[in-house]
Design a protein around this motif. Structure first.
Motif, PDB file in Angstrom:
ATOM      1  N   TYR A 460       0.829  -1.209   0.000  1.00 51.65           N
ATOM      2  CA  TYR A 460       0.000   0.000   0.000  1.00 51.65           C
ATOM      3  C   TYR A 460       0.863   1.258   0.000  1.00 51.65           C
ATOM      4  CZ  TYR A 460      -3.358   3.543   1.403  1.00 51.65           C
ATOM      5  OH  TYR A 460      -4.125   4.671   1.455  1.00 51.65           O
ATOM      6  N   ARG A 461       2.033   1.180   0.596  1.00 49.73           N
ATOM      7  CA  ARG A 461       2.929   2.331   0.634  1.00 49.73           C
ATOM      8  C   ARG A 461       3.241   2.834  -0.775  1.00 49.73           C
ATOM      9  NH1 ARG A 461       9.214   2.108   2.803  1.00 49.73           N
ATOM     10  NH2 ARG A 461       9.796   4.236   2.185  1.00 49.73           N
ATOM     11  N   PHE A 462       3.444   1.917  -1.717  1.00 47.03           N
ATOM     12  CA  PHE A 462       3.782   2.318  -3.076  1.00 47.03           C
ATOM     13  C   PHE A 462       2.548   2.495  -3.950  1.00 47.03           C
ATOM     14  CE2 PHE A 462       7.543   0.136  -1.449  1.00 47.03           C
ATOM     15  CZ  PHE A 462       8.490   1.126  -1.642  1.00 47.03           C
ATOM     16  N   LEU A 463       1.464   1.810  -3.598  1.00 47.26           N
ATOM     17  CA  LEU A 463       0.228   2.018  -4.339  1.00 47.26           C
ATOM     18  C   LEU A 463      -0.300   3.427  -4.144  1.00 47.26           C
ATOM     19  CD1 LEU A 463      -1.995   0.547  -6.041  1.00 47.26           C
ATOM     20  CD2 LEU A 463      -3.168   0.116  -3.868  1.00 47.26           C
ATOM     21  N   SER A 464      -0.034   4.021  -3.000  1.00 43.21           N
ATOM     22  CA  SER A 464      -0.615   5.320  -2.663  1.00 43.21           C
ATOM     23  C   SER A 464       0.317   6.496  -2.935  1.00 43.21           C
ATOM     24  CB  SER A 464      -1.016   5.328  -1.177  1.00 43.21           C
ATOM     25  OG  SER A 464       0.120   5.103  -0.357  1.00 43.21           O
ATOM     26  N   THR A 465       1.421   6.268  -3.636  1.00 45.11           N
ATOM     27  CA  THR A 465       2.360   7.356  -3.867  1.00 45.11           C
ATOM     28  C   THR A 465       2.537   7.613  -5.359  1.00 45.11           C
ATOM     29  OG1 THR A 465       4.561   8.179  -3.274  1.00 45.11           O
ATOM     30  CG2 THR A 465       4.412   5.893  -4.003  1.00 45.11           C
ATOM     31  N   ASP A 466       3.133   8.768  -5.696  1.00 46.54           N
ATOM     32  CA  ASP A 466       3.443   9.101  -7.088  1.00 46.54           C
ATOM     33  C   ASP A 466       4.772   8.455  -7.491  1.00 46.54           C
ATOM     34  OD1 ASP A 466       1.280  10.697  -6.627  1.00 46.54           O
ATOM     35  OD2 ASP A 466       2.330  12.603  -6.871  1.00 46.54           O
ATOM     36  N   TYR A 467       4.946   8.269  -8.794  1.00 40.36           N
ATOM     37  CA  TYR A 467       6.238   7.795  -9.280  1.00 40.36           C
ATOM     38  C   TYR A 467       6.450   8.278 -10.705  1.00 40.36           C
ATOM     39  CZ  TYR A 467       3.551   4.030 -11.561  1.00 40.36           C
ATOM     40  OH  TYR A 467       2.648   3.313 -12.315  1.00 40.36           O
ATOM     41  N   ILE A 468       7.725   8.284 -11.109  1.00 39.68           N
ATOM     42  CA  ILE A 468       8.098   8.666 -12.463  1.00 39.68           C
ATOM     43  C   ILE A 468       9.157   7.691 -12.973  1.00 39.68           C
ATOM     44  CG2 ILE A 468       9.855  10.298 -11.634  1.00 39.68           C
ATOM     45  CD1 ILE A 468       9.188  12.024 -14.102  1.00 39.68           C
ATOM     46  N   PHE A 469       9.036   7.309 -14.240  1.00 38.87           N
ATOM     47  CA  PHE A 469       9.965   6.374 -14.862  1.00 38.87           C
ATOM     48  C   PHE A 469      10.549   7.014 -16.125  1.00 38.87           C
ATOM     49  CE2 PHE A 469       8.167   3.289 -12.084  1.00 38.87           C
ATOM     50  CZ  PHE A 469       9.020   2.190 -12.083  1.00 38.87           C
ATOM     51  N   LEU A 470      11.836   6.818 -16.326  1.00 34.80           N
ATOM     52  CA  LEU A 470      12.516   7.173 -17.570  1.00 34.80           C
ATOM     53  C   LEU A 470      13.022   5.889 -18.215  1.00 34.80           C
ATOM     54  CD1 LEU A 470      14.631  10.301 -16.573  1.00 34.80           C
ATOM     55  CD2 LEU A 470      12.386  10.238 -17.673  1.00 34.80           C
ATOM     56  N   GLN A 471      12.821   5.759 -19.522  1.00 29.36           N
ATOM     57  CA  GLN A 471      13.229   4.559 -20.248  1.00 29.36           C
ATOM     58  C   GLN A 471      13.951   4.960 -21.528  1.00 29.36           C
ATOM     59  OE1 GLN A 471       9.234   3.002 -20.624  1.00 29.36           O
ATOM     60  NE2 GLN A 471       9.557   1.498 -18.998  1.00 29.36           N
ATOM     61  N   LEU A 472      14.988   4.207 -21.855  1.00 26.63           N
ATOM     62  CA  LEU A 472      15.754   4.441 -23.073  1.00 26.63           C
ATOM     63  C   LEU A 472      16.103   3.095 -23.687  1.00 26.63           C
ATOM     64  CD1 LEU A 472      17.191   6.552 -24.903  1.00 26.63           C
ATOM     65  CD2 LEU A 472      19.249   6.172 -23.507  1.00 26.63           C
ATOM     66  N   ALA A 473      15.805   2.930 -24.977  1.00 26.40           N
ATOM     67  CA  ALA A 473      16.099   1.690 -25.689  1.00 26.40           C
ATOM     68  C   ALA A 473      16.842   2.006 -26.974  1.00 26.40           C
ATOM     69  CB  ALA A 473      14.808   0.928 -26.001  1.00 26.40           C
ATOM     70  N   LEU A 474      17.873   1.234 -27.264  1.00 25.43           N
ATOM     71  CA  LEU A 474      18.693   1.400 -28.463  1.00 25.43           C
ATOM     72  C   LEU A 474      18.714   0.089 -29.233  1.00 25.43           C
ATOM     73  CD1 LEU A 474      21.786   3.170 -26.816  1.00 25.43           C
ATOM     74  CD2 LEU A 474      19.796   4.276 -27.861  1.00 25.43           C
ATOM     75  N   ARG A 475      18.657   0.184 -30.551  1.00 28.36           N
ATOM     76  CA  ARG A 475      18.798  -0.989 -31.392  1.00 28.36           C
ATOM     77  C   ARG A 475      19.633  -0.630 -32.612  1.00 28.36           C
ATOM     78  NH1 ARG A 475      14.887  -5.918 -33.278  1.00 28.36           N
ATOM     79  NH2 ARG A 475      15.906  -6.355 -35.277  1.00 28.36           N
ATOM     80  N   SER A 476      20.577  -1.529 -32.943  1.00 27.56           N
ATOM     81  CA  SER A 476      21.433  -1.341 -34.110  1.00 27.56           C
ATOM     82  C   SER A 476      21.416  -2.628 -34.935  1.00 27.56           C
ATOM     83  CB  SER A 476      22.863  -1.023 -33.667  1.00 27.56           C
ATOM     84  OG  SER A 476      23.719  -0.935 -34.790  1.00 27.56           O
ATOM     85  N   ASP A 477      21.040  -2.508 -36.208  1.00 21.49           N
ATOM     86  CA  ASP A 477      21.036  -3.630 -37.138  1.00 21.49           C
ATOM     87  C   ASP A 477      22.111  -3.414 -38.193  1.00 21.49           C
ATOM     88  OD1 ASP A 477      18.222  -5.276 -36.752  1.00 21.49           O
ATOM     89  OD2 ASP A 477      18.020  -3.155 -36.216  1.00 21.49           O
ATOM     90  N   ILE A 478      22.909  -4.441 -38.434  1.00 22.76           N
ATOM     91  CA  ILE A 478      23.944  -4.392 -39.463  1.00 22.76           C
ATOM     92  C   ILE A 478      23.632  -5.472 -40.496  1.00 22.76           C
ATOM     93  CG2 ILE A 478      26.405  -4.497 -39.957  1.00 22.76           C
ATOM     94  CD1 ILE A 478      25.647  -2.217 -38.109  1.00 22.76           C
TER      95      ILE A 478
END
Length: 514
Positions: A460-478
């Motif tokens: 409940y501690r985390f259900l009742s609070t705000d949060y923010i997420f940052l995500q970064l994904a990289l892909r390289s095809d040769i």
């Protein structure tokens, strides 16, 4: 013995599936001269994947992608939480995996397949010794000690859909098995199996649309046994029933349980034949399972009856090399838990004398999404995808009365940029997600055992609070040649909660696409 059998089953399915996908890809004549980098770019575009709900129906996967594409990859996932966000699932994990994915587009049919193997550790799992917690809550078995949880998972599945005149039929099936265990006390040994089957049919050229119908069946089972080898004493085992409650009568020595369940459902779908236009999709399913204490002569302790319906309405459009779209998604879930009451045993058989629905969990979510994608030139493109939604949770335990309510406002934005430089294709995805708790309430009555409330308070501690997420994904095809490419992907995630609690996640994959 079980691990050996699972490896044999996996190899028997995996090798033929992989070889048949390669053979079918070679036999395919549809756009066979298209370079592999172009196939990767167009099959992974936001425009192609923007609608999600209709593709649970296999007939809607007919010509879902324009090009045949197969991928074989190996990689690893790592996640760490400074404090466990859901204590029953631990504070992180590390897994290694092998995946094979295939989609084959032929002139009058499409087929797809997936096979995977995952091996790793779920770290510091407490108050839960049962696999598949999110599927079986609240009726799991747990203790105060817990520990790292090792698991192996095997998955294989695939489908086929074909056109005959104005009629399309399709089928999709999958099977997965998991072995979970710990080599120190308490020592759970969990074996799970899931079988999923979907059959669909559709009528084409209804105006500019395809009208589809599907039915789905799912079967689940798990054997959940715990052993102790410490002669100096054991921790107490709890059979949890939700909201910090447990079945007090069966505490302690009842270490052998199993679960059996099934789900039936269906969907109705309206999808534009040209991929541009309106879509309307509705799905419904009913999932039921029963928890049985096998060490008490197959005693049926509790059961769950869950109803879920989802709807997706949207529109997307293609104008030359510019694409845009909007959609709204609505989902509603109601899970009801019933506990059985028993009389005094006679000849080790407990007579069932009554049943009471004690647990109820309701969730509703409303989401509005959009996207804009541009690929104006042959070697450069970008996309942006905003999203906003509202999520409601309402949990009740009847006696003693306990309630939990939470309303959240969720939002996110994703930006994608890709660039082709000669034989190399580079793609970068960046996303930010923010969730705000608008209203949270937890009310408890008749508290007798404060210890069993620990996981409820933690979650409940985390259900009742705000949060923010940052995500970064990289892909390289040769590109090795026109038909084959090597690729590398990397993923990073960072999340912040209140009180300086954070989560970190990284993954890396190397593979070949052809």
């Amino acid at each position: 013995m079980m691990r050996k059998e699972l490896n044999i089953v996996f190899l028997v399915i995996f090798v033929p599936a992989f070889l048949s996908s390669v053979w079918a890809e070679k036999k395919d004549t549809k756009k066979e001269g298209t370079p592999v980098l172009q196939r990767i770019t167009e099959n992974s575009s936001v425009y192609t994947s923007f609608f999600s709900l209709p593709y649970n129906n296999p007939v809607m996967k007919y010509r879902m992608y324009d090009y045949t594409l197969n991928e074989v990859s190996v990689g690893g996932d790592y996640r760490n939480e400074s404090l466990p966000i859901v204590v029953q699932m631990g504070d992180g994990f590390r897994y290694g995996f092998v995946d094979v994915n295939s989609f084959i587009n032929k002139r009058k049919s499409s087929m797809w397949g997936k096979a995977s193997y995952r091996n790793g550790i779920q770290k510091n799992v407490k108050w839960n010794e049962t696999s598949d917690y999110l599927l079986l809550y609240p009726y799991v078995m747990g203790d105060t000690l817990g520990g790292d949880f090792k698991s192996e998972r095997y998955y294989f599945g695939g489908g086929y859909t074909a056109e005959s005149g104005r009629f399309i039929w399709g089928v999709d099936a999958s099977y997965s098995a998991t072995l979970g265990y710990r080599q120190v006390d308490p020592r759970p040994r969990n074996v799970t199996g899931e079988l999923d089957f979907t059959l669909g049919a559709a009528l084409t050229e209804v105006g500019y649309y395809r009208v589809g119908l599907s039915v789905n069946a799912f079967k689940y089972k798990q054997k959940n046994d715990i052993k102790f080898y410490n002669e100096q004493g054991n921790v107490t085992l709890y059979h949890f029933t939700g909201m910090g409650m447990d079945y007090y009568r069966f505490r302690g020595e009842k270490k052998e349980t199993y679960y059996k369940g099934h789900r039936f459902g269906g969907s109705l779908n309206l999808l534009p034949e040209t991929k541009s236009g309106f879509t309307v999709n509705v799905s419904f399913d009913n999932f039921r399972f029963e928890k049985i204490i096998s060490s008490l002569n197959e005693l049926p302790m509790a059961k769950v009856d869950e109803y879920t319906w989802k709807a997706e309405v949207g529109y997307k459009q293609k104008n030359d090399n510019r694409f845009w779209g909007m959609k709204t998604n609505v989902s509603n879930n109601h899970r009801k838990g019933t506990e059985n009451l028993f009389g005094d045993p006679a000849n080790d058989i407990y007579p069932l004398i009554a049943s009471a629905q004690q647990y109820s969990s309701k969730q509703a979510e409303y989401t509005l999404s959009g996207f804009y994608e541009s690929g104006a030139s042959a070697n450069f493109g970008w996309a942006v995808c905003p999203n906003v939604g509202f999520h409601q949770v309402s949990v009740r335990y009847i006696y003693p009365m306990r309630t939990l309510d939470n309303d959240r406002l969720n939002s996110s934005a994703m930006v994608r940029i890709w660039k082709q430089i000669r034989r190399a294709l580079l793609r970068v995805d960046g996303q930010v997600r923010y969730s705000a708790s608008l209203n949270s309430q937890l009310q408890l009555s008749d508290i007798v055992d404060k210890k069993t409330l620990t996981p409820l308070y933690c979650n409940y501690r985390f259900l009742s609070t705000d949060y923010i997420f940052l995500q970064l994904a990289l892909r390289s095809d040769i590109a090795i040649n026109r038909r084959c490419a090597l690729y590398v992907t990397a993923y990073w995630q960072r999340g912040w909660y209140t009180d300086k609690v954070y989560t970190d996640g990284i993954s890396a994959v190397i593979g070949v696409a052809f």
